[in-house]
Motif scaffolding. Sequence first.
Motif, mmCIF file in Angstrom:
data_model
loop_
_atom_site.group_PDB
_atom_site.id
_atom_site.type_symbol
_atom_site.label_atom_id
_atom_site.label_comp_id
_atom_site.label_asym_id
_atom_site.label_seq_id
_atom_site.Cartn_x
_atom_site.Cartn_y
_atom_site.Cartn_z
ATOM 1 N N PHE A 282 0.832 -1.207 0.000
ATOM 2 C CA PHE A 282 0.000 0.000 0.000
ATOM 3 C C PHE A 282 0.869 1.261 0.000
ATOM 4 C CE2 PHE A 282 -2.303 3.375 2.242
ATOM 5 C CZ PHE A 282 -3.450 3.454 1.460
ATOM 6 N N MET A 283 1.892 1.291 0.881
ATOM 7 C CA MET A 283 2.775 2.462 0.936
ATOM 8 C C MET A 283 3.518 2.643 -0.382
ATOM 9 S SD MET A 283 4.343 2.242 4.798
ATOM 10 C CE MET A 283 5.155 3.831 4.598
ATOM 11 N N PHE A 284 3.970 1.537 -0.953
ATOM 12 C CA PHE A 284 4.653 1.583 -2.244
ATOM 13 C C PHE A 284 3.757 2.208 -3.310
ATOM 14 C CE2 PHE A 284 4.552 -0.713 -6.292
ATOM 15 C CZ PHE A 284 5.773 -0.370 -6.835
ATOM 16 N N THR A 285 2.482 1.791 -3.355
ATOM 17 C CA THR A 285 1.570 2.289 -4.382
ATOM 18 C C THR A 285 1.255 3.761 -4.185
ATOM 19 O OG1 THR A 285 0.585 0.073 -4.477
ATOM 20 C CG2 THR A 285 -0.612 1.855 -5.558
ATOM 21 N N ILE A 286 1.056 4.179 -2.934
ATOM 22 C CA ILE A 286 0.821 5.608 -2.668
ATOM 23 C C ILE A 286 2.061 6.409 -3.041
ATOM 24 C CG2 ILE A 286 0.313 7.323 -0.896
ATOM 25 C CD1 ILE A 286 -2.052 5.545 -1.710
ATOM 26 N N GLY A 287 3.232 5.865 -2.764
ATOM 27 C CA GLY A 287 4.466 6.520 -3.178
ATOM 28 C C GLY A 287 4.537 6.673 -4.684
ATOM 29 N N TYR A 289 1.992 6.807 -6.683
ATOM 30 C CA TYR A 289 0.949 7.790 -7.028
ATOM 31 C C TYR A 289 1.511 9.213 -6.980
ATOM 32 C CZ TYR A 289 -3.009 10.859 -5.853
ATOM 33 O OH TYR A 289 -3.903 11.902 -5.783
ATOM 34 N N LEU A 290 2.258 9.511 -5.933
ATOM 35 C CA LEU A 290 2.829 10.850 -5.789
ATOM 36 C C LEU A 290 4.061 11.043 -6.660
ATOM 37 C CD1 LEU A 290 2.586 11.158 -1.893
ATOM 38 C CD2 LEU A 290 1.123 12.297 -3.573
ATOM 39 N N LEU A 299 -5.677 5.772 -9.749
ATOM 40 C CA LEU A 299 -5.089 5.222 -8.521
ATOM 41 C C LEU A 299 -5.795 3.971 -8.009
ATOM 42 C CD1 LEU A 299 -3.096 5.294 -6.176
ATOM 43 C CD2 LEU A 299 -4.607 6.952 -5.033
ATOM 44 N N PRO A 300 -7.143 3.947 -7.887
ATOM 45 C CA PRO A 300 -7.782 2.725 -7.360
ATOM 46 C C PRO A 300 -7.463 1.487 -8.192
ATOM 47 C CG PRO A 300 -9.350 4.545 -7.403
ATOM 48 C CD PRO A 300 -8.151 4.995 -8.161
ATOM 49 N N TRP A 301 -7.413 1.650 -9.512
ATOM 50 C CA TRP A 301 -7.143 0.505 -10.372
ATOM 51 C C TRP A 301 -5.684 0.072 -10.279
ATOM 52 C CZ3 TRP A 301 -11.487 -1.534 -11.250
ATOM 53 C CH2 TRP A 301 -12.619 -0.757 -11.507
ATOM 54 N N VAL A 302 -4.788 1.046 -10.169
ATOM 55 C CA VAL A 302 -3.369 0.707 -9.984
ATOM 56 C C VAL A 302 -3.184 -0.077 -8.691
ATOM 57 C CG1 VAL A 302 -1.072 1.670 -9.551
ATOM 58 C CG2 VAL A 302 -2.511 2.648 -11.347
ATOM 59 N N LEU A 303 -3.829 0.393 -7.623
ATOM 60 C CA LEU A 303 -3.732 -0.288 -6.333
ATOM 61 C C LEU A 303 -4.280 -1.710 -6.426
ATOM 62 C CD1 LEU A 303 -2.902 0.169 -3.358
ATOM 63 C CD2 LEU A 303 -5.244 0.911 -2.910
ATOM 64 N N LEU A 304 -5.400 -1.858 -7.136
ATOM 65 C CA LEU A 304 -5.993 -3.184 -7.301
ATOM 66 C C LEU A 304 -5.046 -4.134 -8.029
ATOM 67 C CD1 LEU A 304 -8.397 -5.178 -7.274
ATOM 68 C CD2 LEU A 304 -9.143 -4.129 -9.440
ATOM 69 N N ILE A 305 -4.469 -3.689 -9.143
ATOM 70 C CA ILE A 305 -3.614 -4.566 -9.952
ATOM 71 C C ILE A 305 -2.327 -4.894 -9.206
ATOM 72 C CG2 ILE A 305 -2.409 -4.834 -12.138
ATOM 73 C CD1 ILE A 305 -5.522 -4.793 -12.236
ATOM 74 N N VAL A 306 -1.789 -3.950 -8.450
ATOM 75 C CA VAL A 306 -0.584 -4.235 -7.667
ATOM 76 C C VAL A 306 -0.863 -5.335 -6.651
ATOM 77 C CG1 VAL A 306 1.012 -3.299 -5.947
ATOM 78 C CG2 VAL A 306 0.495 -1.982 -7.994
ATOM 79 N N TYR A 307 -2.010 -5.257 -5.977
ATOM 80 C CA TYR A 307 -2.357 -6.311 -5.011
ATOM 81 C C TYR A 307 -2.661 -7.634 -5.719
ATOM 82 C CZ TYR A 307 -2.352 -3.782 -0.587
ATOM 83 O OH TYR A 307 -1.954 -3.117 0.545
ATOM 84 N N VAL A 308 -3.248 -7.578 -6.900
ATOM 85 C CA VAL A 308 -3.482 -8.805 -7.668
ATOM 86 C C VAL A 308 -2.154 -9.495 -7.972
ATOM 87 C CG1 VAL A 308 -4.177 -9.694 -9.938
ATOM 88 C CG2 VAL A 308 -5.691 -8.150 -8.688
ATOM 89 N N ALA A 309 -1.170 -8.718 -8.438
ATOM 90 C CA ALA A 309 0.151 -9.283 -8.724
ATOM 91 C C ALA A 309 0.803 -9.818 -7.461
ATOM 92 C CB ALA A 309 1.043 -8.229 -9.380
#
Length: 417
Positions: A282-287, A289-290, A299-309
């Motif tokens: 989660f922290m990685f994805t927010i990082g 994002y910024l 952002l929501p879709w990026v977060l979803l796919i990162v967790y899927v992987a």
Amino acid sequence: MNEKHAGNNISSDGLLDFLTELGKALTASGISVVDITAILERIADAYGEEAEILIFPTMILIKIGEHESAPLNAANQKPGILPLNQVSEIYDLVYKVEKAQISPKEAKKCLRQILAEKHCFGPVGILIGYILFSIGIGMLLQPTPEQLIVSGFLGAIIGILLILSRGRNRFMLILPVIAAFIVSTIFLWSLKAGLIAGSVTMLLPALAYFLPGATLTTGMFELAYGEIISGSSRVIYGTAILLLILFGVLIGIQITGFQEPKFFVTNTANALGWWAPYLGVFMFTIGMYLFMSIKNKDLPWVLLIVYVAFFGQIIGNHLLGSLFGAFLGSLLMAISGTIVERQEHRTPSFISIMPAFWILVPGALSFLSLATLFNQNYLTALNYSVDVAMTIVAISLGLLIGAVATEPIKGKIIKNS
């Protein structure tokens, strides 16, 4: 004449110039030549033209009818890609021109306006984002309080370097060496002074942005797709970047005089608990994002796919081992990324899956293999090298199978665009 073109009465004047500039922008984004070629061919078809397209990572040549573009330097090779808000808007433009909704001349103006846009969050966003990015990677590799402190501190240094290097293309070419030298010198001096204790693993989160895992994987994907020249050049370029980073670290070792063999021994201890890697993602994805300037809608879709992987990799690791984990994570992120692209407010699959390459860690493994080799630990280096090669193959195979499996879905995307 193409039926799609006949119905909209939009002239194809300026199509060659637009396709050339679009190809250059897509190449600078880091998209594979396989996808770029398909995009440009679909656009040419939408305007009733048949195009012959030749694309390499550093060159574009397009022919429409009797008109042919001059060979164009596609992109200056340098670490990083375009800010992802720009890439997202380029794809929005692509969706329009694939339906020939606007003229090529108007599309060319829109493209230039997109490329002139600024980073969404500015220097502050880059700095805070890179700190979170580095800490997130640290929580994945070695979740210990000391690792997180080192990751955050060294990540802040790299963030400052990235801010200072913006707009300086020549400096960006040597930035991986300079960054590796500075952070390794500071880290090794701290080890020598007894302020901290650790190994080469602690350096990886801060340098993760420069590690060419995505480049190596894309290169292998292109090789598997039959794009021999493009794939080979990416693999060679990625290997060169790894050597440059390692050179910076080795210079830091020589300057500090640090000779502790344990420095090259990797450590993946988890002192925080089972939850740490999940929070790290989660922290990685927010990082990201910024730092990478991801649009709010993506952002929501990026977060979803990162967790899927991430979960795909965990499940695969549990079932058959790390190689199957890399394959399953890659396959699931490719399929889910394409499905997400079908949505009404769609996020391009390239944007949603690109951050997940860092989660699958081929770049980190590559760096560790070279580090152990230069420490003359040849057996360990050989084991790491085999792991690197097979991990990249596994990820590439997952992407390839995912692309084949989702081809019907991509066809629907084009028709419904």
